[in-house]
Design a protein around this motif. Structure first.
Motif, PDB file in Angstrom:
ATOM      1  N   GLY A  46      36.023  11.759  58.301  1.00  0.00           N
ATOM      2  CA  GLY A  46      37.390  11.432  57.912  1.00  0.00           C
ATOM      3  C   GLY A  46      38.356  11.517  59.082  1.00  0.00           C
ATOM      4  N   ALA A  47      38.203  12.569  59.914  1.00  0.00           N
ATOM      5  CA  ALA A  47      39.064  12.695  61.088  1.00  0.00           C
ATOM      6  C   ALA A  47      38.813  11.567  62.078  1.00  0.00           C
ATOM      7  CB  ALA A  47      38.825  14.054  61.757  1.00  0.00           C
ATOM      8  N   TYR A  74      40.553   8.427  60.695  1.00  0.00           N
ATOM      9  CA  TYR A  74      42.015   8.550  60.752  1.00  0.00           C
ATOM     10  C   TYR A  74      42.522   8.458  62.184  1.00  0.00           C
ATOM     11  CZ  TYR A  74      46.658  10.612  60.273  1.00  0.00           C
ATOM     12  OH  TYR A  74      48.007  10.830  60.330  1.00  0.00           O
ATOM     13  N   ARG A  81      44.849   5.450  63.845  1.00  0.00           N
ATOM     14  CA  ARG A  81      46.128   5.787  64.449  1.00  0.00           C
ATOM     15  C   ARG A  81      46.182   5.380  65.913  1.00  0.00           C
ATOM     16  NH1 ARG A  81      50.697   6.905  61.937  1.00  0.00           N
ATOM     17  NH2 ARG A  81      51.279   8.379  63.598  1.00  0.00           N
ATOM     18  N   LEU A 112      49.559   3.629  58.740  1.00  0.00           N
ATOM     19  CA  LEU A 112      48.861   4.226  57.613  1.00  0.00           C
ATOM     20  C   LEU A 112      49.783   4.592  56.468  1.00  0.00           C
ATOM     21  CD1 LEU A 112      46.419   6.595  59.547  1.00  0.00           C
ATOM     22  CD2 LEU A 112      45.996   4.304  58.686  1.00  0.00           C
ATOM     23  N   LEU A 153      48.786   3.616  52.917  1.00  0.00           N
ATOM     24  CA  LEU A 153      47.737   4.317  52.183  1.00  0.00           C
ATOM     25  C   LEU A 153      48.265   4.983  50.921  1.00  0.00           C
ATOM     26  CD1 LEU A 153      45.701   5.974  55.066  1.00  0.00           C
ATOM     27  CD2 LEU A 153      45.144   3.934  53.749  1.00  0.00           C
TER      28      LEU A 153
END
Length: 450
Positions: free
Chosen positions: A240-241, A244, A248, A254, A257
């Motif tokens: 997930g990191a 993300y 970015r 984002l 979302l």
């Protein structure tokens, strides 16, 4: 009067993306035409001829040394796996290795005997070949074939553009191909940058996950269920990191979302109830440690041991080699028999009967001794045998005994105890009766008594 200054087409306020694309493509074709015209110059033609000769020499060297190197590799028995993998990579890239060595040698020689401009084309080809060789070798470290191909071809294209100094032209072409989505403009350049950054971060997250997972699996202080929970949490966190941070870093906004999360919530309320229920059930199972890898369970007609606990299902392997994928929700809502939850001790029952002419005290003693003589039957927890009733044809008994290893099977140990009872009863003259019936047909005359 001020001198006139040229303004790039893509900088004009009224320039459309199509006009910028046309201008970038025309500039790229102009550079290509200049490059091809330069090949007709004498020294550039000589360099092209030298390159063709080096390619031919590298091909002959590969044909000559390739089979010998392969035979030498086949004779290296007992070498570590990592060393043999390096040899395989070198053997597969033998032609490119020979060509890189030859072309750099020729570049160094020509720089000593002539001007650097006379070996410019050779230098460019040498840099390209070296970069391609480096990418091909490094890409072999990626185990996934699909990801390896994507990284290899993507890196080849990127280093080729960088060495030929075409970043601005290619970047302008890719940036001009796109469309507006609300207040966000999506271009081909932005999409490629996002994919590249996210792919690299996912590769790093995958490497960290594998390294950390190996260490967690070797940690004996954690229970098996807690190891699975820590590994799953770490995978979700790292991947997930990576996604993300990659989005970015690529400049993707984002804030949209929030709307997407609302749509996902509506979808969960309608069509993804079972999926979410299985996910939550899997987390509950890992937290309460009611079921963990290695446990022997019974669920309905399925009897086996837990091999893996996944996010959506549990893998149960039976004695006949079948692997059942049981949803986590069934393990929470249905009645599950965990034969090894708190301890590994399991009590088994066997029912049998003997004739009325046999002494029940002797039968009980012989049955207990026969069960204690069977492997896997515990002697510290002594078997017991009780009379359960007087049947139509036999005196009924129940024999209870304990085992410690339910993973070894239950049917086989019951069968061994039955065989031990049979042998013991045969040796001591104890009979196992079976029902006998007399059938008479209506209308038959009774048989006269003798």
């Amino acid at each position: 009067m001020e001198p006139e200054t040229e303004t790039p087409t893509d900088a004009l306020p009224d320039a459309t993306p199509m006009e910028g694309l046309t201008t970038s493509v025309e500039g790229l074709f102009a550079q290509g035409r200049v490059f091809l015209e330069g090949l007709l110059r004498p020294w550039n033609a000589y360099q092209v001829a030298i390159l063709l000769g080096l390619v031919l020499v590298a091909w002959f060297l590969t044909r000559g040394f390739g089979p010998r190197i392969r035979a030498w590799m086949a004779s290296r028995e007992g070498w570590p796996t990592w060393r043999m993998r390096i040899l395989v990579i070198v053997h597969r890239r033998l032609f490119l290795i020979f060509f890189v060595v030859l072309v750099w040698t020729m570049v160094l020689v020509m720089r000593e005997v002539t001007w650097p401009s006379r070996s410019y084309l050779l230098s460019v080809v040498a840099e390209l070949a070296t970069a391609w060789l480096f990418v091909a070798v490094v890409a072999r470290l990626i185990r996934s074939p699909v990801l390896r191909s994507l990284v290899r071809y993507g890196a080849w294209i990127y280093v080729t553009i960088a060495i030929l100094n075409l970043q601005e032209e290619i970047g302008a072409i890719l940036d001009s191909v796109g469309f507006n989505l609300g207040g966000i403009r999506l271009s081909l350049l932005g999409v490629l940058q996002a994919v590249l950054i996210v792919a690299l971060l996912i590769m790093a997250a995958r490497f960290l996950t594998r390294t950390t997972t190996a260490r967690i699996e070797r940690n004996e202080d954690l229970s098996p269920s807690m190891r699975v929970l820590v590994v799953k949490f770490m995978q979700v966190l790292l991947y997930g990191a990576a996604i993300y941070i990659g989005l970015r870093a690529s400049g993707v906004d984002l804030t949209g979302l929030a709307v997407l999360s609302g749509a996902i919530g509506v979808g969960l309320g309608f069509g993804l109830q079972k999926v979410v229920s299985n996910l939550v059930s899997g987390v509950i199972i890992l937290l309460d440690k009611s079921i963990k890898p290695g446990d022997v369970i019974s669920l309905g007609d399925t009897f086996g041991w837990i091999q893996t606990l996944g996010a959506r299902y549990a893998s149960v392997v039976t004695r006949d080699g079948k692997e059942y994928l049981i949803p986590n929700e069934d393990l929470i809502t249905n009645q599950v028999v965990n034969w090894s939850h708190t301890n590994e001790f399991v009590r088994l029952d066997i029912h049998f009967g003997t004739s009325y002419g046999d002494d029940p005290h002797l039968v009980r003693r012989i049955a207990i001794e026969a069960a204690m003589g069977v492997d896997r039957v515990l002697t510290d927890r002594k078997p017991v045998c009780h009379v359960t009733g007087f049947g139509d044809s036999s005196v009924d008994y129940i024999l209870r005994f304990w085992i410690r290893d339910p993973t070894g099977g239950l049917t086989n140990i019951r069968g061994n105890v039955f065989l031990a009872l049979w042998d013991a009863f045969q040796e001591n003259g104890i009979s196992i009766p079976f029902p006998q019936r007399e059938v008479r047909m209506l209308g038959d005359k009774p048989t006269p008594e003798v």
